[in-house]
Design a protein around this motif. Sequence first.
Motif, PDB file in Angstrom:
ATOM      1  N   ASP A  56      88.429  14.145 113.452  1.00  0.00           N
ATOM      2  CA  ASP A  56      87.826  12.832 113.317  1.00  0.00           C
ATOM      3  C   ASP A  56      88.821  11.933 112.581  1.00  0.00           C
ATOM      4  O   ASP A  56      89.904  12.366 112.185  1.00  0.00           O
ATOM      5  CB  ASP A  56      86.490  12.903 112.587  1.00  0.00           C
ATOM      6  N   ASN A  57      88.470  10.676 112.408  1.00  0.00           N
ATOM      7  CA  ASN A  57      89.386   9.736 111.743  1.00  0.00           C
ATOM      8  C   ASN A  57      89.734  10.183 110.331  1.00  0.00           C
ATOM      9  O   ASN A  57      90.878  10.039 109.891  1.00  0.00           O
ATOM     10  CB  ASN A  57      88.779   8.332 111.716  1.00  0.00           C
ATOM     11  N   VAL A  69      92.387  12.896 110.472  1.00  0.00           N
ATOM     12  CA  VAL A  69      93.698  12.348 110.809  1.00  0.00           C
ATOM     13  C   VAL A  69      94.304  11.662 109.582  1.00  0.00           C
ATOM     14  O   VAL A  69      95.495  11.830 109.288  1.00  0.00           O
ATOM     15  CB  VAL A  69      93.601  11.371 112.003  1.00  0.00           C
ATOM     16  N   LEU A  70      93.486  10.914 108.853  1.00  0.00           N
ATOM     17  CA  LEU A  70      93.993  10.242 107.656  1.00  0.00           C
ATOM     18  C   LEU A  70      94.430  11.250 106.600  1.00  0.00           C
ATOM     19  O   LEU A  70      95.440  11.037 105.914  1.00  0.00           O
ATOM     20  CB  LEU A  70      92.937   9.300 107.082  1.00  0.00           C
TER      21      LEU A  70
END
Length: 76
Positions: A42-43, A46-47
């Motif tokens: 999910d975002n 990734v971050l």
Amino acid sequence: MSTEGEDIDSYIMDSQEQEQNAMDKELQNTIIAGNNLGIKFDNAGVLRMKKMIENENKALIAALKNNTLAPLVRDQ
């Protein structure tokens, strides 16, 4: 495939833009490898990976600055 020494040598010579491009490419390769293994990111994931890669980059720069055998980095 390059050796760790070759990676460090090319890293010393890289501009800031080249370093950012290399970090972006490493992040993309990590995501692709994870997807190939069936891992969905999910975002937030990734971050976290991006932050981890950036922290590894900062640690490498700090290590090279303190290395008497790396004058190109120390002089920056």
